[in-house]
Design a protein around this motif. Structure first.
Motif, mmCIF file in Angstrom:
data_model
loop_
_atom_site.group_PDB
_atom_site.id
_atom_site.type_symbol
_atom_site.label_atom_id
_atom_site.label_comp_id
_atom_site.label_asym_id
_atom_site.label_seq_id
_atom_site.Cartn_x
_atom_site.Cartn_y
_atom_site.Cartn_z
ATOM 1 N N GLY A 104 1.336 -1.179 0.119
ATOM 2 C CA GLY A 104 0.143 -0.676 0.405
ATOM 3 C C GLY A 104 0.635 1.229 -0.133
ATOM 4 N N SER A 105 1.883 1.481 0.843
ATOM 5 C CA SER A 105 3.183 2.675 0.824
ATOM 6 C C SER A 105 3.187 2.429 -0.390
ATOM 7 C CB SER A 105 4.419 2.078 2.158
ATOM 8 O OG SER A 105 3.386 2.133 3.008
ATOM 9 N N THR A 106 3.989 1.492 -1.344
ATOM 10 C CA THR A 106 4.428 1.824 -2.548
ATOM 11 C C THR A 106 4.009 2.101 -2.951
ATOM 12 O OG1 THR A 106 4.511 -0.528 -2.986
ATOM 13 C CG2 THR A 106 6.631 0.296 -1.735
ATOM 14 N N ALA A 107 2.193 2.176 -2.804
ATOM 15 C CA ALA A 107 1.414 2.013 -3.930
ATOM 16 C C ALA A 107 0.976 3.502 -4.199
ATOM 17 C CB ALA A 107 -0.001 1.536 -4.033
ATOM 18 N N VAL A 108 0.748 4.020 -2.892
ATOM 19 C CA VAL A 108 0.660 5.635 -2.970
ATOM 20 C C VAL A 108 1.519 6.703 -3.805
ATOM 21 C CG1 VAL A 108 0.406 7.238 -0.915
ATOM 22 C CG2 VAL A 108 -1.028 5.275 -0.232
ATOM 23 N N GLU A 109 3.076 5.938 -2.911
ATOM 24 C CA GLU A 109 4.627 6.686 -3.932
ATOM 25 C C GLU A 109 4.296 6.656 -4.880
ATOM 26 O OE1 GLU A 109 7.360 7.730 -1.434
ATOM 27 O OE2 GLU A 109 6.630 7.041 0.381
ATOM 28 N N VAL A 110 4.209 5.397 -5.605
ATOM 29 C CA VAL A 110 3.699 6.092 -6.635
ATOM 30 C C VAL A 110 2.958 6.934 -7.424
ATOM 31 C CG1 VAL A 110 2.882 4.286 -9.047
ATOM 32 C CG2 VAL A 110 4.001 3.436 -7.300
ATOM 33 N N ALA A 111 1.443 6.684 -6.795
ATOM 34 C CA ALA A 111 0.181 7.881 -6.763
ATOM 35 C C ALA A 111 0.984 9.139 -7.061
ATOM 36 C CB ALA A 111 -0.554 7.277 -5.893
ATOM 37 N N LEU A 112 1.628 9.719 -5.877
ATOM 38 C CA LEU A 112 2.236 10.537 -5.988
ATOM 39 C C LEU A 112 3.249 11.481 -7.236
ATOM 40 C CD1 LEU A 112 3.221 10.732 -1.942
ATOM 41 C CD2 LEU A 112 1.119 12.137 -3.152
ATOM 42 N N LYS A 113 4.285 10.004 -6.970
ATOM 43 C CA LYS A 113 4.981 10.537 -8.381
ATOM 44 C C LYS A 113 4.509 10.336 -9.801
ATOM 45 C CE LYS A 113 9.073 8.117 -8.292
ATOM 46 N NZ LYS A 113 10.203 6.728 -8.042
ATOM 47 N N MET A 114 3.174 9.836 -10.403
ATOM 48 C CA MET A 114 2.267 9.577 -10.765
ATOM 49 C C MET A 114 1.920 11.115 -11.329
ATOM 50 S SD MET A 114 0.832 6.624 -11.726
ATOM 51 C CE MET A 114 1.311 4.297 -12.358
ATOM 52 N N ALA A 115 2.102 11.734 -10.688
ATOM 53 C CA ALA A 115 0.825 12.815 -10.139
ATOM 54 C C ALA A 115 2.215 13.661 -10.501
ATOM 55 C CB ALA A 115 -0.059 13.547 -8.826
ATOM 56 N N LEU A 116 2.894 13.980 -10.044
ATOM 57 C CA LEU A 116 3.990 15.132 -10.335
ATOM 58 C C LEU A 116 4.444 14.924 -11.126
ATOM 59 C CD1 LEU A 116 6.293 15.220 -6.236
ATOM 60 C CD2 LEU A 116 4.459 16.877 -7.364
ATOM 61 N N PHE A 293 9.651 6.682 -14.266
ATOM 62 C CA PHE A 293 11.098 5.732 -13.368
ATOM 63 C C PHE A 293 10.740 5.422 -11.850
ATOM 64 C CE2 PHE A 293 12.697 8.690 -16.407
ATOM 65 C CZ PHE A 293 13.428 8.616 -16.821
ATOM 66 N N HIS A 294 10.150 4.486 -12.282
ATOM 67 C CA HIS A 294 9.856 3.747 -10.791
ATOM 68 C C HIS A 294 9.768 2.276 -10.711
ATOM 69 C CE1 HIS A 294 8.143 3.642 -6.715
ATOM 70 N NE2 HIS A 294 7.909 2.810 -6.816
ATOM 71 N N SER A 295 10.347 1.400 -9.945
ATOM 72 C CA SER A 295 9.901 -0.293 -10.152
ATOM 73 C C SER A 295 10.230 -1.207 -8.985
ATOM 74 C CB SER A 295 11.037 -0.726 -11.324
ATOM 75 O OG SER A 295 10.238 -2.239 -11.330
ATOM 76 N N SER A 296 9.805 -2.320 -8.586
ATOM 77 C CA SER A 296 10.721 -2.838 -7.359
ATOM 78 C C SER A 296 10.904 -3.781 -8.111
ATOM 79 C CB SER A 296 9.711 -2.793 -6.546
ATOM 80 O OG SER A 296 8.444 -3.143 -6.528
ATOM 81 N N SER A 297 11.920 -5.122 -6.882
ATOM 82 C CA SER A 297 12.145 -6.768 -7.839
ATOM 83 C C SER A 297 10.838 -6.486 -8.386
ATOM 84 C CB SER A 297 13.381 -6.267 -6.905
ATOM 85 O OG SER A 297 14.378 -5.562 -6.935
ATOM 86 N N PHE A 298 10.377 -7.064 -7.088
ATOM 87 C CA PHE A 298 9.479 -7.925 -7.385
ATOM 88 C C PHE A 298 7.791 -7.587 -8.534
ATOM 89 C CE2 PHE A 298 11.794 -10.167 -4.726
ATOM 90 C CZ PHE A 298 11.727 -10.574 -4.802
ATOM 91 N N THR A 299 7.447 -6.004 -8.814
ATOM 92 C CA THR A 299 6.718 -5.650 -9.546
ATOM 93 C C THR A 299 5.913 -7.092 -10.471
ATOM 94 O OG1 THR A 299 7.809 -3.717 -10.487
ATOM 95 C CG2 THR A 299 5.731 -4.212 -11.405
ATOM 96 N N ALA A 300 4.448 -6.377 -9.694
ATOM 97 C CA ALA A 300 3.858 -8.131 -10.686
ATOM 98 C C ALA A 300 4.560 -9.573 -10.972
ATOM 99 C CB ALA A 300 3.571 -7.387 -11.974
ATOM 100 N N ASN A 301 4.656 -9.964 -9.743
ATOM 101 C CA ASN A 301 4.993 -10.643 -8.773
ATOM 102 C C ASN A 301 4.248 -12.106 -9.690
ATOM 103 O OD1 ASN A 301 4.644 -13.609 -6.740
ATOM 104 N ND2 ASN A 301 6.546 -12.958 -8.187
ATOM 105 N N PRO A 302 4.750 -13.334 -10.357
ATOM 106 C CA PRO A 302 3.227 -13.692 -11.457
ATOM 107 C C PRO A 302 2.798 -14.643 -10.119
ATOM 108 C CG PRO A 302 5.317 -14.290 -12.425
ATOM 109 C CD PRO A 302 6.184 -13.167 -11.125
ATOM 110 N N ILE A 303 2.880 -14.975 -8.818
ATOM 111 C CA ILE A 303 2.394 -15.664 -7.634
ATOM 112 C C ILE A 303 1.577 -14.740 -7.394
ATOM 113 C CG2 ILE A 303 3.022 -16.945 -6.075
ATOM 114 C CD1 ILE A 303 5.429 -17.568 -6.877
ATOM 115 N N ALA A 304 1.870 -13.640 -7.098
ATOM 116 C CA ALA A 304 0.929 -12.700 -6.171
ATOM 117 C C ALA A 304 -0.223 -12.263 -7.309
ATOM 118 C CB ALA A 304 1.939 -11.422 -5.550
ATOM 119 N N CYS A 305 -0.041 -12.382 -8.814
ATOM 120 C CA CYS A 305 -0.741 -11.719 -9.760
ATOM 121 C C CYS A 305 -2.288 -13.148 -9.798
ATOM 122 C CB CYS A 305 -0.038 -11.320 -11.376
ATOM 123 S SG CYS A 305 0.701 -10.438 -11.570
#
Length: 419
Positions: A104-116, A293-305
């Motif tokens: 959730g925290s990173t989803a919020v960070e992503v939203a702020l970066k998208m807006a800016l 410019f944003h990512s994390s190592s486990f972005t869209a991990n297949p098991i989580a998806c």
């Protein structure tokens, strides 16, 4: 020297016991000794269909044997594509661009970066973020910056950026909130980039509830002044407020929406930041400097998806809304009982979330009553984690009547004990 676990939001210096859970099923947790504990807060608001849901477990097992992890920068896989397409059935119309992250925290960070990033790529200097008093959006730096300042983040103040704050729309003074938002949005010298809110109910800020009409009006004011509207549905999403997303009740489509927790049924970490076309288009370019410019190592991990896809299928196939509606009615009946008691105040309900305050001189998160209540509930085999003197219930939708009424009974015993 033996290494030791450092638990979150835990003051180990108080020496409080930490139960060890061996297994879980449905709304129940089991210790090694066989104690049966009712999980009345969905293990910190994440579980929706219950622990170890067989359909989600099967999806995880099957996917982990096929594809466990793959870089998502410039590569893709079927579970992520299926999830992005499936979310269109549930999201408000217009949120067509899905960006994956892991909490959730990173989803919020992503939203702020998208807006800016939107305003930067559009050639406008708009950097100020607007927030609501008492908000909580997570514990990363950006998320802390847009949350309420206080005991949660005093030690980290040098890291945080300034924001514009509007008052929480307390009942009877909602106009003050709308007026403050209008003043910020209409400022010609420093127009805001975005407003971020927890729609309908603030979580860690005390389970404070406000109406869909106010949410809709805040959205209208932002739209009128070209201020982006971000809905943090990390806690409120996936049925908690009575609808799949709280934004539905206000009839709005945010420019950006954050979700996590119940996205996988609360089984495994995964988050999504969903954006409207203008947000995406501002980053779509032949100019590599406009890349998001944003990512994390486990972005869209297949098991989580795969777990999230199983969650969506449960929503399609099972009477999830009926389960939610039943909890809402049970909570409503119990709320009526609570309102009759002299030492209880501010009883409020938002969908499957019921909260109230036990009258206490402390009256905030650091109230001494909080740890005492926590200990009482734990001793009586119920997982409830009060926010100071605020007690709240947020059960998984699979909870049985016997289990839910047992929770109510223990709460009543706590009220009588601490009266």
């Amino acid at each position: 020297m033996t290494t030791k676990i450092w638990h979150p939001f835990t003051q180990h210096g108080l020496g409080e016991p930490i139960p060890q859970i061996a297994k879980a099923e449905g709304a129940l947790l089991y210790t090694e000794a066989g104690r049966e504990i009712i999980d009345a807060i969905s293990s910190w608001w994440v579980q929706t269909h219950g622990h170890c849901n067989p359909k989600i477990v099967a999806a995880i097992q099957e996917q982990s044997a096929r594809l466990d992890q793959i870089i998502f920068a410039g590569w893709t896989h079927e579970p992520a594509q299926q999830l992005a397409e499936g979310l269109s059935e549930f999201l408000p119309s217009g949120l067509d661009h899905i960006f994956f992250s892991d909490s959730g925290s990173t989803a919020v960070e992503v939203a702020l970066k998208m807006a800016l990033g939107f305003w930067h790529n559009e050639g406008h200097s708009r950097n100020r973020i607007l927030v609501m008093d008492h908000s909580y959006h997570g514990d990363t730096i950006g998320a802390m910056s847009i949350g309420a300042r206080g005991v949660f983040n005093n030690a980290y103040a040098p890291l945080l950026f300034d924001v514009g704050s509007i008052p929480f729309p307390e009942q009877g003074s909602e106009q003050a909130t709308l007026d403050a938002l209008t003043v910020f949005c209409a400022d010609p010298d420093d127009p805001p980039a975005a407003l971020i809110v927890e729609p309908l109910i603030l979580g860690a800020g005390g389970m404070k509830v406000y109406s869909p009409d106010i949410l809709a009006e805040m959205h209208r004011i932002c739209a009128q002044h070209d201020v982006l509207f971000i809905a943090d549905e990390v806690m409120t999403g996936w049925g908690r407020t009575g609808t799949v997303f709280a934004s539905e009740q206000a009839g709005i489509t945010p420019d950006i929406m954050c979700m996590a927790k119940g996205l996988t049924g609360g089984v495994i970490p995964l988050a999504v930041t969903a954006a409207s076309a203008p947000i995406y288009d501002a980053h779509f370019s032949q100019d590599r400097a406009k890349t998001f410019f944003h990512s994390s190592s486990f972005t869209a991990n297949p098991i989580a998806c795969a777990a999230a896809n199983a969650n969506l299928q449960i929503w399609r196939d099972e009477p999830v809304q009926q389960r939610i509606d039943h909890i809402i009615q049970c909570h409503s009946d119990f709320a009526d009982q609570l309102r009759q008691q002299h030492n209880i105040s501010a009883v409020r309900q938002c969908g499957t979330i019921l909260a109230f305050e036990i009258d206490d001189a402390g009256g905030n998160y650091m109230s001494a009553l909080g740890p005492e209540l926590l200990r009482f509930f734990t001793d009586h085999d119920v997982l409830l984690r009060p926010l100071g003197n605020v007690v709240y219930i947020m059960p998984p939708y699979c909870i049985t009547d016997d289990q839910l009424f047992s929770v109510y009974k223990i709460i009543q015993e706590a009220i009588d004990h601490f009266a």
